[in-house]
Design a protein around this motif. Structure first.
Motif, PDB file in Angstrom:
ATOM      1  N   LEU A   1     -13.745   6.834  -5.970  1.00  0.00           N
ATOM      2  CA  LEU A   1     -12.899   7.350  -4.903  1.00  0.00           C
ATOM      3  C   LEU A   1     -11.924   8.353  -5.493  1.00  0.00           C
ATOM      4  O   LEU A   1     -11.471   8.200  -6.629  1.00  0.00           O
ATOM      5  CB  LEU A   1     -12.120   6.207  -4.234  1.00  0.00           C
ATOM      6  CG  LEU A   1     -12.963   5.122  -3.570  1.00  0.00           C
ATOM      7  CD1 LEU A   1     -12.064   3.972  -3.156  1.00  0.00           C
ATOM      8  CD2 LEU A   1     -13.681   5.672  -2.359  1.00  0.00           C
ATOM      9  N   THR A   2     -11.602   9.396  -4.743  1.00  0.00           N
ATOM     10  CA  THR A   2     -10.673  10.393  -5.261  1.00  0.00           C
ATOM     11  C   THR A   2      -9.275  10.133  -4.733  1.00  0.00           C
ATOM     12  O   THR A   2      -9.089   9.470  -3.720  1.00  0.00           O
ATOM     13  CB  THR A   2     -11.114  11.802  -4.827  1.00  0.00           C
ATOM     14  OG1 THR A   2     -11.142  11.848  -3.403  1.00  0.00           O
ATOM     15  CG2 THR A   2     -12.490  12.131  -5.376  1.00  0.00           C
ATOM     16  N   GLY A   3      -8.292  10.678  -5.420  1.00  0.00           N
ATOM     17  CA  GLY A   3      -6.908  10.486  -4.965  1.00  0.00           C
ATOM     18  C   GLY A   3      -5.949  10.635  -6.123  1.00  0.00           C
ATOM     19  O   GLY A   3      -6.312  11.111  -7.200  1.00  0.00           O
ATOM     20  N   THR A   4      -4.718  10.222  -5.919  1.00  0.00           N
ATOM     21  CA  THR A   4      -3.711  10.345  -6.967  1.00  0.00           C
ATOM     22  C   THR A   4      -4.008   9.392  -8.107  1.00  0.00           C
ATOM     23  O   THR A   4      -4.613   8.347  -7.926  1.00  0.00           O
ATOM     24  CB  THR A   4      -2.320  10.021  -6.405  1.00  0.00           C
ATOM     25  OG1 THR A   4      -2.375   8.715  -5.821  1.00  0.00           O
ATOM     26  CG2 THR A   4      -1.902  11.018  -5.351  1.00  0.00           C
TER      27      THR A   4
ATOM     28  N   MET B   1       1.267  -0.056   2.261  1.00  0.00           N
ATOM     29  CA  MET B   1       0.142  -0.016   1.334  1.00  0.00           C
ATOM     30  C   MET B   1       0.209   1.287   0.540  1.00  0.00           C
ATOM     31  O   MET B   1       0.732   2.288   1.025  1.00  0.00           O
ATOM     32  CB  MET B   1      -1.186  -0.082   2.080  1.00  0.00           C
ATOM     33  CG  MET B   1      -1.413   1.043   3.061  1.00  0.00           C
ATOM     34  SD  MET B   1      -3.111   1.173   3.682  1.00  0.00           S
ATOM     35  CE  MET B   1      -3.933   1.955   2.290  1.00  0.00           C
ATOM     36  N   PRO B   2      -0.275   1.263  -0.708  1.00  0.00           N
ATOM     37  CA  PRO B   2      -0.260   2.493  -1.505  1.00  0.00           C
ATOM     38  C   PRO B   2      -1.050   3.607  -0.803  1.00  0.00           C
ATOM     39  O   PRO B   2      -2.157   3.389  -0.332  1.00  0.00           O
ATOM     40  CB  PRO B   2      -0.940   2.074  -2.814  1.00  0.00           C
ATOM     41  CG  PRO B   2      -0.684   0.609  -2.901  1.00  0.00           C
ATOM     42  CD  PRO B   2      -0.773   0.116  -1.486  1.00  0.00           C
ATOM     43  N   GLU B   3      -0.445   4.763  -0.733  1.00  0.00           N
ATOM     44  CA  GLU B   3      -1.089   5.896  -0.079  1.00  0.00           C
ATOM     45  C   GLU B   3      -2.376   6.260  -0.815  1.00  0.00           C
ATOM     46  O   GLU B   3      -2.430   6.245  -2.047  1.00  0.00           O
ATOM     47  CB  GLU B   3      -0.133   7.092  -0.080  1.00  0.00           C
ATOM     48  CG  GLU B   3      -0.539   8.213   0.859  1.00  0.00           C
ATOM     49  CD  GLU B   3       0.522   9.291   0.917  1.00  0.00           C
ATOM     50  OE1 GLU B   3       1.003   9.585   2.024  1.00  0.00           O
ATOM     51  OE2 GLU B   3       0.876   9.833  -0.141  1.00  0.00           O
ATOM     52  N   ASN B   4      -3.406   6.549  -0.079  1.00  0.00           N
ATOM     53  CA  ASN B   4      -4.726   6.935  -0.604  1.00  0.00           C
ATOM     54  C   ASN B   4      -5.566   5.769  -1.106  1.00  0.00           C
ATOM     55  O   ASN B   4      -6.679   5.975  -1.581  1.00  0.00           O
ATOM     56  CB  ASN B   4      -4.611   7.995  -1.717  1.00  0.00           C
ATOM     57  CG  ASN B   4      -4.066   9.308  -1.201  1.00  0.00           C
ATOM     58  OD1 ASN B   4      -4.352   9.705  -0.074  1.00  0.00           O
ATOM     59  ND2 ASN B   4      -3.255   9.964  -2.013  1.00  0.00           N
ATOM     60  N   TRP B   5      -5.051   4.546  -1.032  1.00  0.00           N
ATOM     61  CA  TRP B   5      -5.907   3.402  -1.363  1.00  0.00           C
ATOM     62  C   TRP B   5      -6.950   3.220  -0.266  1.00  0.00           C
ATOM     63  O   TRP B   5      -6.721   3.567   0.902  1.00  0.00           O
ATOM     64  CB  TRP B   5      -5.066   2.127  -1.490  1.00  0.00           C
ATOM     65  CG  TRP B   5      -4.495   1.930  -2.867  1.00  0.00           C
ATOM     66  CD1 TRP B   5      -4.090   2.896  -3.728  1.00  0.00           C
ATOM     67  CD2 TRP B   5      -4.265   0.678  -3.520  1.00  0.00           C
ATOM     68  NE1 TRP B   5      -3.594   2.335  -4.879  1.00  0.00           N
ATOM     69  CE2 TRP B   5      -3.693   0.972  -4.777  1.00  0.00           C
ATOM     70  CE3 TRP B   5      -4.454  -0.648  -3.165  1.00  0.00           C
ATOM     71  CZ2 TRP B   5      -3.336  -0.014  -5.685  1.00  0.00           C
ATOM     72  CZ3 TRP B   5      -4.098  -1.641  -4.055  1.00  0.00           C
ATOM     73  CH2 TRP B   5      -3.546  -1.327  -5.315  1.00  0.00           C
ATOM     74  N   LYS B   6      -8.077   2.675  -0.632  1.00  0.00           N
ATOM     75  CA  LYS B   6      -9.159   2.471   0.323  1.00  0.00           C
ATOM     76  C   LYS B   6      -8.873   1.243   1.188  1.00  0.00           C
ATOM     77  O   LYS B   6      -8.488   0.198   0.687  1.00  0.00           O
ATOM     78  CB  LYS B   6     -10.498   2.292  -0.405  1.00  0.00           C
ATOM     79  CG  LYS B   6     -11.677   2.102   0.549  1.00  0.00           C
ATOM     80  CD  LYS B   6     -12.974   2.054  -0.203  1.00  0.00           C
ATOM     81  CE  LYS B   6     -14.137   1.793   0.752  1.00  0.00           C
ATOM     82  NZ  LYS B   6     -14.257   2.836   1.787  1.00  0.00           N
TER      83      LYS B   6
ATOM     84  N   PHE C   1      -6.963  -3.841   0.839  1.00  0.00           N
ATOM     85  CA  PHE C   1      -6.745  -2.497   0.328  1.00  0.00           C
ATOM     86  C   PHE C   1      -7.137  -2.482  -1.150  1.00  0.00           C
ATOM     87  O   PHE C   1      -6.797  -3.400  -1.892  1.00  0.00           O
ATOM     88  CB  PHE C   1      -5.274  -2.096   0.477  1.00  0.00           C
ATOM     89  CG  PHE C   1      -4.707  -2.390   1.840  1.00  0.00           C
ATOM     90  CD1 PHE C   1      -5.053  -1.609   2.933  1.00  0.00           C
ATOM     91  CD2 PHE C   1      -3.849  -3.469   2.038  1.00  0.00           C
ATOM     92  CE1 PHE C   1      -4.541  -1.892   4.190  1.00  0.00           C
ATOM     93  CE2 PHE C   1      -3.329  -3.757   3.288  1.00  0.00           C
ATOM     94  CZ  PHE C   1      -3.683  -2.967   4.376  1.00  0.00           C
ATOM     95  N   LYS C   2      -7.847  -1.420  -1.559  1.00  0.00           N
ATOM     96  CA  LYS C   2      -8.323  -1.339  -2.938  1.00  0.00           C
ATOM     97  C   LYS C   2      -7.883  -0.029  -3.576  1.00  0.00           C
ATOM     98  O   LYS C   2      -7.914   1.021  -2.943  1.00  0.00           O
ATOM     99  CB  LYS C   2      -9.851  -1.454  -2.966  1.00  0.00           C
ATOM    100  CG  LYS C   2     -10.438  -1.518  -4.367  1.00  0.00           C
ATOM    101  CD  LYS C   2     -11.920  -1.884  -4.332  1.00  0.00           C
ATOM    102  CE  LYS C   2     -12.771  -0.786  -3.779  1.00  0.00           C
ATOM    103  NZ  LYS C   2     -14.216  -1.055  -3.944  1.00  0.00           N
ATOM    104  N   ASN C   3      -7.484  -0.116  -4.831  1.00  0.00           N
ATOM    105  CA  ASN C   3      -7.029   1.058  -5.567  1.00  0.00           C
ATOM    106  C   ASN C   3      -8.065   2.173  -5.495  1.00  0.00           C
ATOM    107  O   ASN C   3      -9.265   1.941  -5.592  1.00  0.00           O
ATOM    108  CB  ASN C   3      -6.767   0.683  -7.032  1.00  0.00           C
ATOM    109  CG  ASN C   3      -5.943   1.731  -7.756  1.00  0.00           C
ATOM    110  OD1 ASN C   3      -5.772   2.855  -7.281  1.00  0.00           O
ATOM    111  ND2 ASN C   3      -5.424   1.376  -8.915  1.00  0.00           N
TER     112      ASN C   3
ATOM    113  N   THR D   1     -10.742  -3.741 -10.307  1.00  0.00           N
ATOM    114  CA  THR D   1      -9.917  -2.776  -9.587  1.00  0.00           C
ATOM    115  C   THR D   1      -8.817  -3.502  -8.814  1.00  0.00           C
ATOM    116  O   THR D   1      -9.099  -4.452  -8.085  1.00  0.00           O
ATOM    117  CB  THR D   1     -10.769  -1.943  -8.608  1.00  0.00           C
ATOM    118  OG1 THR D   1     -11.811  -1.287  -9.339  1.00  0.00           O
ATOM    119  CG2 THR D   1      -9.919  -0.900  -7.893  1.00  0.00           C
ATOM    120  N   ALA D   2      -7.587  -3.062  -8.993  1.00  0.00           N
ATOM    121  CA  ALA D   2      -6.450  -3.692  -8.312  1.00  0.00           C
ATOM    122  C   ALA D   2      -6.652  -3.662  -6.799  1.00  0.00           C
ATOM    123  O   ALA D   2      -7.165  -2.681  -6.243  1.00  0.00           O
ATOM    124  CB  ALA D   2      -5.159  -2.971  -8.692  1.00  0.00           C
ATOM    125  N   ASN D   3      -6.244  -4.734  -6.138  1.00  0.00           N
ATOM    126  CA  ASN D   3      -6.429  -4.804  -4.697  1.00  0.00           C
ATOM    127  C   ASN D   3      -5.425  -5.764  -4.058  1.00  0.00           C
ATOM    128  O   ASN D   3      -4.793  -6.568  -4.732  1.00  0.00           O
ATOM    129  CB  ASN D   3      -7.862  -5.221  -4.349  1.00  0.00           C
ATOM    130  CG  ASN D   3      -8.218  -6.601  -4.870  1.00  0.00           C
ATOM    131  OD1 ASN D   3      -7.830  -7.619  -4.284  1.00  0.00           O
ATOM    132  ND2 ASN D   3      -8.954  -6.670  -5.982  1.00  0.00           N
TER     133      ASN D   3
END
Length: 225
Positions: free
Chosen positions: A58-61, A82-87, A104-106, A114-116
Motif C-alpha cells: 500500500l502506498t502512503g506516508t 485513525m492514522p491517516e492513509n491507513w487501510k 485499520f492496518k498500517n 504489520t501494525a493494526n
C-alpha cells in the motif's frame, strides 16, 4: 428389619428441582468461561489475521514521518481517530469473526507483521463495568498468551454517550503460537448499553516509536455513542 422411610412425592420433586437448578447454574458458569476464552482468542488472533489479509503493498506516508496525522472515523455507534492513509478493513463478507466491527492496518506493510487496530463488539450478559471487564480480559490474556508480560497499566476515562466510563489502558506482550512473533498489544474495553466494546492495537517489537505513540492516541480517542 428396618423399613426405610419413604419421602412424600412432593418432597422428592422439590429436591429434583433444586438439584436441577444447581446443575443448570454450574453449566451456565462453565459455558460463560468457555465463551470468554473464545472471545479473547478471537481478539488477539485478529491482530495476526489482519497482517496476512488485503493487498500486499500500500502506498502512503512513511512511518518515519514525525507528523503522522490522524483522521476521524465515525459510525452511528462510535467514533475513533485513525492514522491517516491507513487501510480500512471492512469485515463484511470476509474471513473474520462476527464480533469484528472494523479494523485499520498500517499502510506500510512489513514481511513479518504489520501494525493494526481492531474493534470488536460483544454482548455483556454479566453487565460488567468497563473497569471490571478490562481486568477480566487481561487475566484471560495472561492464560491464553505464551510468554505473557504485562508491560503497563493506566487507569483512564473513556467517553461515552452516557458520560465518562472508568477503565484501563492495558499494555502487554506475548505470542499467539510457539512459532509466532512476540507481539505488543494495547487494549481498552468500554461497556455501554449491554455491550462490551474492545479496541486492540498490535505491533511487533522494534516498531517505529511514532507509530506506537499514535496507536495509543487512537485508542484513547475511542468514543461510544
Amino acid at each position: 428389619m428396618k423399613i426405610p422411610k419413604i419421602r412424600p412425592l412432593k418432597t422428592l420433586w422439590q429436591n429434583y428441582q433444586k438439584n436441577a437448578r444447581i446443575d443448570s447454574l454450574k453449566i451456565s458458569k462453565t459455558m460463560r468461561k468457555i465463551a470468554l476464552r473464545l472471545a479473547l482468542s478471537v481478539v488477539l488472533s485478529l491482530a495476526t489475521l489482519l497482517t496476512s489479509c488485503g493487498p500486499t503493498v500500500l502506498t502512503g506516508t512513511t512511518t518515519t514521518d514525525t507528523s503522522i496525522r490522524t483522521t476521524n472515523y465515525e459510525t452511528g455507534e462510535f467514533s475513533i481517530q485513525m492514522p491517516e492513509n491507513w487501510k480500512i478493513i471492512d469485515p463484511t463478507g470476509g474471513s473474520y469473526t462476527d464480533e469484528m466491527v472494523i479494523a485499520f492496518k498500517n499502510n506500510v506493510v512489513t514481511s513479518d507483521f504489520t501494525a493494526n487496530i481492531n474493534i470488536i463488539k460483544e454482548q455483556n450478559p454479566d453487565t460488567l463495568t468497563s473497569y471490571d471487564a478490562a481486568q477480566k480480559k487481561l487475566a484471560a490474556h495472561k492464560d491464553s498468551l505464551l510468554n505473557y508480560t504485562l508491560t503497563a497499566q493506566e487507569e483512564i476515562l473513556m467517553g461515552t454517550g452516557g458520560g465518562d466510563s472508568r477503565t484501563f489502558l492495558n499494555k502487554f506482550s506475548g505470542q499467539n503460537t510457539v512459532s509466532g512473533p512476540v507481539l505488543n498489544f494495547m487494549q481498552v474495553t468500554v461497556a455501554k448499553a449491554g455491550n462490551l466494546w474492545t479496541v486492540t492495537a498490535a505491533y511487533k517489537e522494534g516498531e517505529d516509536p511514532f507509530v506506537v505513540d499514535k496507536l495509543e492516541t487512537c485508542l484513547k480517542s475511542f468514543y461510544v455513542k
